[in-house]
Design a protein around this motif. Structure first.
Motif, PDB file in Angstrom:
ATOM      1  N   LYS A  64      36.337  41.502  61.414  1.00  0.00           N
ATOM      2  CA  LYS A  64      34.972  41.615  62.725  1.00  0.00           C
ATOM      3  C   LYS A  64      35.941  40.907  63.691  1.00  0.00           C
ATOM      4  N   CYS A  65      36.469  39.343  63.721  1.00  0.00           N
ATOM      5  CA  CYS A  65      36.628  38.239  65.001  1.00  0.00           C
ATOM      6  C   CYS A  65      37.618  39.423  65.597  1.00  0.00           C
ATOM      7  N   ALA A  66      38.757  40.287  65.419  1.00  0.00           N
ATOM      8  CA  ALA A  66      39.021  41.650  66.389  1.00  0.00           C
ATOM      9  C   ALA A  66      39.599  41.059  66.789  1.00  0.00           C
ATOM     10  N   TRP A  67      41.089  39.742  66.459  1.00  0.00           N
ATOM     11  CA  TRP A  67      41.830  39.282  67.027  1.00  0.00           C
ATOM     12  C   TRP A  67      43.079  38.540  66.533  1.00  0.00           C
ATOM     13  N   SER A  68      44.211  38.372  66.808  1.00  0.00           N
ATOM     14  CA  SER A  68      45.461  37.648  66.266  1.00  0.00           C
ATOM     15  C   SER A  68      46.232  37.513  67.339  1.00  0.00           C
ATOM     16  N   PRO A  69      46.480  36.277  66.314  1.00  0.00           N
ATOM     17  CA  PRO A  69      47.652  34.651  66.831  1.00  0.00           C
ATOM     18  C   PRO A  69      48.821  35.781  67.206  1.00  0.00           C
ATOM     19  N   PHE A  70      49.133  36.336  66.804  1.00  0.00           N
ATOM     20  CA  PHE A  70      50.084  37.077  66.435  1.00  0.00           C
ATOM     21  C   PHE A  70      50.335  38.732  67.374  1.00  0.00           C
ATOM     22  N   GLU A  71      49.084  39.078  68.639  1.00  0.00           N
ATOM     23  CA  GLU A  71      49.544  40.127  68.645  1.00  0.00           C
ATOM     24  C   GLU A  71      50.110  40.104  70.048  1.00  0.00           C
ATOM     25  N   GLY A  72      50.815  41.428  70.430  1.00  0.00           N
ATOM     26  CA  GLY A  72      51.744  41.089  71.351  1.00  0.00           C
ATOM     27  C   GLY A  72      53.197  41.109  70.626  1.00  0.00           C
ATOM     28  N   ARG A  73      53.695  40.825  68.883  1.00  0.00           N
ATOM     29  CA  ARG A  73      55.053  39.730  68.680  1.00  0.00           C
ATOM     30  C   ARG A  73      55.404  41.957  68.074  1.00  0.00           C
ATOM     31  N   ARG A  74      56.829  41.548  68.214  1.00  0.00           N
ATOM     32  CA  ARG A  74      57.428  42.444  67.679  1.00  0.00           C
ATOM     33  C   ARG A  74      57.592  42.753  66.304  1.00  0.00           C
ATOM     34  N   MET A  75      57.139  43.460  65.285  1.00  0.00           N
ATOM     35  CA  MET A  75      57.836  43.515  64.366  1.00  0.00           C
ATOM     36  C   MET A  75      58.213  45.106  63.252  1.00  0.00           C
ATOM     37  N   THR A  76      59.081  44.169  62.225  1.00  0.00           N
ATOM     38  CA  THR A  76      59.855  45.454  61.829  1.00  0.00           C
ATOM     39  C   THR A  76      59.511  45.089  60.057  1.00  0.00           C
ATOM     40  N   GLY A  77      58.648  46.407  59.644  1.00  0.00           N
ATOM     41  CA  GLY A  77      58.257  46.299  58.896  1.00  0.00           C
ATOM     42  C   GLY A  77      56.519  46.882  58.540  1.00  0.00           C
ATOM     43  N   ARG A  78      56.209  48.599  58.423  1.00  0.00           N
ATOM     44  CA  ARG A  78      54.777  48.608  58.680  1.00  0.00           C
ATOM     45  C   ARG A  78      54.278  48.835  57.221  1.00  0.00           C
ATOM     46  N   ILE A  79      53.278  48.269  57.636  1.00  0.00           N
ATOM     47  CA  ILE A  79      52.311  48.919  55.938  1.00  0.00           C
ATOM     48  C   ILE A  79      51.613  50.380  55.737  1.00  0.00           C
ATOM     49  N   THR A  80      52.708  51.521  55.047  1.00  0.00           N
ATOM     50  CA  THR A  80      52.209  53.356  55.190  1.00  0.00           C
ATOM     51  C   THR A  80      50.426  53.222  55.057  1.00  0.00           C
ATOM     52  N   ASN A  81      50.886  53.123  53.132  1.00  0.00           N
ATOM     53  CA  ASN A  81      49.896  53.377  52.712  1.00  0.00           C
ATOM     54  C   ASN A  81      49.565  52.314  51.815  1.00  0.00           C
ATOM     55  N   VAL A  82      48.210  51.998  51.421  1.00  0.00           N
ATOM     56  CA  VAL A  82      48.139  51.342  50.123  1.00  0.00           C
ATOM     57  C   VAL A  82      46.769  52.262  48.864  1.00  0.00           C
TER      58      VAL A  82
END
Ligand code: NCD
Ligand code: ZN
Ligand code: ZN
Ligand code: ZN
Length: 358
Positions: free
Chosen positions: A324-342
């Motif tokens: 709900k707070c809608a922000w992240s301290p990691f916004e804009g970071r390059r990531m390798t590894g995507r959660i595709t489904n749960v």
């Protein structure tokens, strides 16, 4: 690659009393989007969960309103020690705050602490917020009263080394570290202002290096310490996304609340580190599944798993955040590894960046 449904042993879902920051529905949606299907939520709510009655009301709501399994810790308060034997029979763990942090809970002094350790008549762990000298107090209590303790969000080199020594001595101590303490330093705190402020505060590079040195040994779990506060509460005015972190954009508040959200960034950060060879995918499974379940004796979840594409790179977040707070301290970071489904108890609940059960 497939993981079992992951466990985050340290989140703040803000119900009751802080529902403008997060609630069971939004917090558990953020969990699913982040690959977590079991949460242990903290009792520093308003009111705090220090009586059996308030804990039971909140736990009943959590079961009804959450999209994944949510278990609530009981809180320790000097004024409600009588409640602890009943809470010990029902809650998965007790949480004790030995330092100042966000929320109303804080225990001070040897006398209340020894009564709390004596009254928690259970082999279930006592989780502690214990920084600096408080850590020595926590480990002494564990040794004297023979109680399992779990040290929350370890962030400093001497503290992780002291825990390593306590374990080597055979004491019943386990611990967790957060992704922000593994992936950010005090230099980031300077850059990010209130959005990089939490307890414990971000450490030096030497602290971060020490945590990584213990990632395969002393550290039992990685936990997000998902601690959502709104941008307004953090003192951020204006919503021009790309200027959020610019200090010029801050109307600095006197005391912005400490804490950062983390449910949706924890697994991507660890997968990224694994893609760089900093830890193994097997170790991620230990830190986010095997050890948390063992420490807190959590129930199995049939037909529950998380599918990740460990090769996929993107800029975080790759879809709107569910917290709900809608922000992240990691916004804009390059990531390798995507959660595709749960898949949660036989049903696909997250796919293509969307929580289907939301
Ligand atoms: C947490 C919160 O906001 O509830 N804040 C934080 O900085 N970590 C409290 C806590 O976990 O100590
Ligand atoms: Zn804490
Ligand atoms: Zn916390
Ligand atoms: Zn995603």
């Amino acid at each position: 690659m497939r993981f079992p449904g992951l466990v985050d042993v340290h989140v703040h879902l803000r119900t009751p009393g802080g529902e403008h920051k997060e609630d069971y529905h939004t917090g558990s949606a953020a969990a699913l989007a982040g690959g977590f299907t079991t949460l242990l939520a903290m009792p520093n709510t308003q009111p705090p969960l220090v009586t059996y009655k308030n804990w039971r009301i909140a736990q009943t709501r959590a079961l009804k309103e959450s999209l994944c399994d949510v278990f609530l810790m009981a809180g320790a308060s000097e004024d409600y020690i009588d409640e602890l034997p009943t809470l010990a029979q029902n809650a998965p763990a007790l949480k004790v705050y030995l330092n100042d942090t966000y929320g109303p809970l804080r225990v001070e002094g040897i006398e209340p602490l020894r009564r709390i350790f004596q009254s928690w008549t259970s082999s279930k762990p006592i989780a502690l917020h214990a920084e600096g000298e408080s850590l020595a107090q926590a480990i002494a209590m564990s040794a004297v009263y023979d109680r399992k303790i779990h040290v929350c969000h370890v962030a400093r080199k001497p503290e992780i080394e002291f825990i390593a020594d306590a374990k080597a001595r055979g004491l019943k101590v386990t611990c967790e570290v957060t992704p922000h303490h593994l992936f950010l330093t005090e230099a980031d705190a300077d850059r990010m202002g209130p959005l990089g402020d939490m307890r414990p505060r971000l450490g030096t590079q030497a602290d971060v290096d020490a945590l990584w040195q213990h990632i395969n040994t002393t550290i039992d779990c990685v936990a997000s310490d998902h601690a959502p506060h709104t941008l307004a509460e953090k003192g951020i005015s204006g919503d021009a996304d790309n200027e959020r972190f610019a200090l010029g954009d801050l109307t600095l508040k006197k005391d912005p609340p400490p804490g950062v959200p983390g449910l949706e960034s924890t697994l991507p950060l660890l997968l990224t580190a694994a893609s760089e060879g900093r830890l193994t995918y097997e170790r991620i499974r230990d830190l986010l599944y095997t050890n948390p379940r063992c420490i807190y004796t959590l129930p199995e979840q049939p037909q529950t798993w998380v599918e990740v594409d460990e090769k996929s790179s993107y800029t975080f977040p790759d879809h709107p955040l569910y917290t709900k707070c809608a922000w992240s301290p990691f916004e804009g970071r390059r990531m390798t590894g995507r959660i595709t489904n749960v898949v949660f108890k036989g049903k696909t609940v997250y796919q293509g960046g969307k929580v289907l059960s939301f």
